[in-house]
Design a protein around this motif. Structure first.
Motif, PDB file in Angstrom:
ATOM      1  N   PRO A   1       0.836  -1.203   0.000  1.00 24.44           N
ATOM      2  CA  PRO A   1       0.000   0.000   0.000  1.00 24.44           C
ATOM      3  C   PRO A   1       0.873   1.256   0.000  1.00 24.44           C
ATOM      4  N   TYR A   2       0.383   2.310  -0.634  1.00 30.94           N
ATOM      5  CA  TYR A   2       1.160   3.539  -0.780  1.00 30.94           C
ATOM      6  C   TYR A   2       1.685   4.119   0.533  1.00 30.94           C
ATOM      7  N   PRO A   3       0.923   4.084   1.632  1.00 34.11           N
ATOM      8  CA  PRO A   3       1.436   4.690   2.873  1.00 34.11           C
ATOM      9  C   PRO A   3       2.756   4.088   3.361  1.00 34.11           C
ATOM     10  N   TYR A   4       3.072   2.877   2.906  1.00 34.47           N
ATOM     11  CA  TYR A   4       4.302   2.223   3.361  1.00 34.47           C
ATOM     12  C   TYR A   4       5.492   2.447   2.420  1.00 34.47           C
ATOM     13  N   GLU A   5       5.265   3.094   1.281  1.00 34.65           N
ATOM     14  CA  GLU A   5       6.320   3.141   0.264  1.00 34.65           C
ATOM     15  C   GLU A   5       7.595   3.812   0.765  1.00 34.65           C
ATOM     16  N   ASP A   6       7.484   4.993   1.361  1.00 36.62           N
ATOM     17  CA  ASP A   6       8.687   5.691   1.818  1.00 36.62           C
ATOM     18  C   ASP A   6       9.447   4.868   2.854  1.00 36.62           C
ATOM     19  N   ARG A   7       8.708   4.269   3.774  1.00 36.18           N
ATOM     20  CA  ARG A   7       9.344   3.464   4.816  1.00 36.18           C
ATOM     21  C   ARG A   7      10.090   2.274   4.214  1.00 36.18           C
ATOM     22  N   ILE A   8       9.461   1.619   3.242  1.00 38.90           N
ATOM     23  CA  ILE A   8      10.087   0.443   2.629  1.00 38.90           C
ATOM     24  C   ILE A   8      11.272   0.845   1.758  1.00 38.90           C
ATOM     25  N   ARG A   9      11.178   1.989   1.099  1.00 39.39           N
ATOM     26  CA  ARG A   9      12.326   2.464   0.320  1.00 39.39           C
ATOM     27  C   ARG A   9      13.538   2.687   1.235  1.00 39.39           C
ATOM     28  N   ARG A  10      13.308   3.247   2.405  1.00 42.64           N
ATOM     29  CA  ARG A  10      14.409   3.453   3.360  1.00 42.64           C
ATOM     30  C   ARG A  10      14.966   2.115   3.833  1.00 42.64           C
ATOM     31  N   LEU A  11      14.076   1.156   4.063  1.00 44.55           N
ATOM     32  CA  LEU A  11      14.516  -0.178   4.475  1.00 44.55           C
ATOM     33  C   LEU A  11      15.383  -0.820   3.394  1.00 44.55           C
ATOM     34  N   LEU A  12      14.930  -0.739   2.150  1.00 44.31           N
ATOM     35  CA  LEU A  12      15.676  -1.348   1.052  1.00 44.31           C
ATOM     36  C   LEU A  12      17.045  -0.695   0.881  1.00 44.31           C
ATOM     37  N   GLU A  13      17.085   0.616   1.035  1.00 45.38           N
ATOM     38  CA  GLU A  13      18.366   1.320   0.933  1.00 45.38           C
ATOM     39  C   GLU A  13      19.311   0.874   2.044  1.00 45.38           C
ATOM     40  N   LYS A  14      18.780   0.736   3.249  1.00 44.91           N
ATOM     41  CA  LYS A  14      19.590   0.306   4.387  1.00 44.91           C
ATOM     42  C   LYS A  14      20.132  -1.107   4.173  1.00 44.91           C
ATOM     43  N   MET A  15      19.321  -1.984   3.567  1.00 39.64           N
ATOM     44  CA  MET A  15      19.734  -3.367   3.334  1.00 39.64           C
ATOM     45  C   MET A  15      20.512  -3.526   2.027  1.00 39.64           C
ATOM     46  N   GLN A  16      20.710  -2.414   1.316  1.00 43.05           N
ATOM     47  CA  GLN A  16      21.433  -2.412   0.036  1.00 43.05           C
ATOM     48  C   GLN A  16      20.755  -3.317  -0.995  1.00 43.05           C
TER      49      GLN A  16
ATOM     50  N   THR B   1      18.637  -3.427  -4.389  1.00 44.52           N
ATOM     51  CA  THR B   1      18.526  -2.573  -5.569  1.00 44.52           C
ATOM     52  C   THR B   1      17.096  -2.573  -6.105  1.00 44.52           C
ATOM     53  N   ILE B   2      16.539  -1.389  -6.279  1.00 45.95           N
ATOM     54  CA  ILE B   2      15.215  -1.260  -6.899  1.00 45.95           C
ATOM     55  C   ILE B   2      15.418  -1.147  -8.406  1.00 45.95           C
ATOM     56  N   LYS B   3      14.939  -2.140  -9.144  1.00 46.54           N
ATOM     57  CA  LYS B   3      15.133  -2.168 -10.594  1.00 46.54           C
ATOM     58  C   LYS B   3      14.009  -1.457 -11.347  1.00 46.54           C
ATOM     59  N   ASP B   4      12.796  -1.465 -10.768  1.00 48.11           N
ATOM     60  CA  ASP B   4      11.660  -0.853 -11.460  1.00 48.11           C
ATOM     61  C   ASP B   4      10.541  -0.609 -10.450  1.00 48.11           C
ATOM     62  N   VAL B   5       9.721   0.401 -10.718  1.00 46.38           N
ATOM     63  CA  VAL B   5       8.566   0.706  -9.870  1.00 46.38           C
ATOM     64  C   VAL B   5       7.379   1.024 -10.771  1.00 46.38           C
ATOM     65  N   THR B   6       6.243   0.420 -10.481  1.00 45.03           N
ATOM     66  CA  THR B   6       5.001   0.758 -11.179  1.00 45.03           C
ATOM     67  C   THR B   6       3.933   1.063 -10.135  1.00 45.03           C
ATOM     68  N   TYR B   7       2.991   1.911 -10.525  1.00 51.70           N
ATOM     69  CA  TYR B   7       1.938   2.323  -9.600  1.00 51.70           C
ATOM     70  C   TYR B   7       0.586   1.913 -10.161  1.00 51.70           C
ATOM     71  N   GLN B   8      -0.084   1.051  -9.422  1.00 49.06           N
ATOM     72  CA  GLN B   8      -1.424   0.608  -9.790  1.00 49.06           C
ATOM     73  C   GLN B   8      -2.324   0.907  -8.591  1.00 49.06           C
ATOM     74  N   ASP B   9      -3.055  -0.089  -8.116  1.00 54.02           N
ATOM     75  CA  ASP B   9      -3.806   0.112  -6.875  1.00 54.02           C
ATOM     76  C   ASP B   9      -2.844   0.233  -5.697  1.00 54.02           C
ATOM     77  N   CYS B  10      -1.666  -0.385  -5.859  1.00 57.18           N
ATOM     78  CA  CYS B  10      -0.603  -0.315  -4.862  1.00 57.18           C
ATOM     79  C   CYS B  10       0.711   0.007  -5.570  1.00 57.18           C
ATOM     80  N   ALA B  11       1.745   0.243  -4.793  1.00 56.78           N
ATOM     81  CA  ALA B  11       3.083   0.409  -5.361  1.00 56.78           C
ATOM     82  C   ALA B  11       3.683  -0.977  -5.579  1.00 56.78           C
ATOM     83  N   VAL B  12       4.242  -1.192  -6.769  1.00 60.67           N
ATOM     84  CA  VAL B  12       4.837  -2.489  -7.104  1.00 60.67           C
ATOM     85  C   VAL B  12       6.317  -2.261  -7.420  1.00 60.67           C
TER      86      VAL B  12
END
Length: 207
Positions: free
Chosen positions: A147-162, A164-175
């Motif tokens: 869900p969109y409300p978690y996107e920023d938090r998860i992006r920070r988590l992914l950055e911390k864990m190193q 790599t985000i290869k692609d992002v699409t936006y539908q009903d949720c962030a993918v």
């Protein structure tokens, strides 16, 4: 990847030369994740030294513990005097994703079968002493839907864990399509569940 199956790969391409009884032996090493890239590297070396007498080669494309993608050639030298000893050295060193070509300019003095084996073997061994190596890291890919409300938090988590985000699409949720070391998969899935109260969907791709 288990410790038993850990291996190293070339971290760059190198070329060195030695002279034995007036013959020049030029050793070129490159990285070859698959057979096609190994063959392409061999072709480039042939083009670089088109007037050489021999281009003997060996490769271990992929994991050195998997003998499916290996190859060798004596390229006109007596059978078993070049490609086989070259390949044996690569396999003994447990180096993967590697291709080596030893280019010979004949100097007029025959070396004999034993001399040829020593010449091609020493050429590869000398090159490996200067070859930069890196530990192979097996990667996995996954799709994370949240869900969109978690996107920023998860992006920070992914950055911390190193991760790599290869692609992002936006539908009903962030993918998010992500890539990460295989050994990190279980911890990543656990962290996603904790950070989103179980609302994130985590699907491995290609498994």
């Amino acid at each position: 990847m288990s410790q038993d199956n850990a291996f190293q790969v070339p971290a760059g391409n190198i070329s060195i030369e030695q002279e034995i009884k007036r013959s020049r032996f030029i050793t070129s090493i490159g990285r070859a994740p698959d057979k096609q890239q190994a063959i392409a590297f061999i072709g480039r070396i042939r083009s670089t030294y088109p007037d050489a007498n021999h281009h003997c080669w060996a490769y271990v494309a992929g994991n050195p513990f998997d003998t499916v993608q290996i190859g060798m050639s004596d390229d006109g030298e007596p059978q078993g005097t070049a490609g086989k000893p070259m390949l044996s050295i690569l396999q003994h060193r447990k180096i993967g994703e590697i291709v080596v070509v030893v280019t010979r300019y004949f100097g007029g003095i025959k070396l004999g079968t034993g001399g040829l084996v020593r010449a091609y073997s020493s050429s590869v061994q000398m090159a490996l002493q200067t070859l930069p190596l890196a530990e192979f890291v097996a990667l996995a890919a996954a799709q994370i839907t949240l869900p969109y409300p978690y996107e920023d938090r998860i992006r920070r988590l992914l950055e911390k864990m190193q991760v790599t985000i290869k692609d992002v699409t936006y539908q009903d949720c962030a993918v998010l399509l992500v890539e990460f070391p295989v050994t990190m998969g279980i911890e990543l899935e656990r962290q996603l569940g904790d950070q989103t109260k179980g609302e994130a969907q985590y699907i491995l791709i290609g498994n």
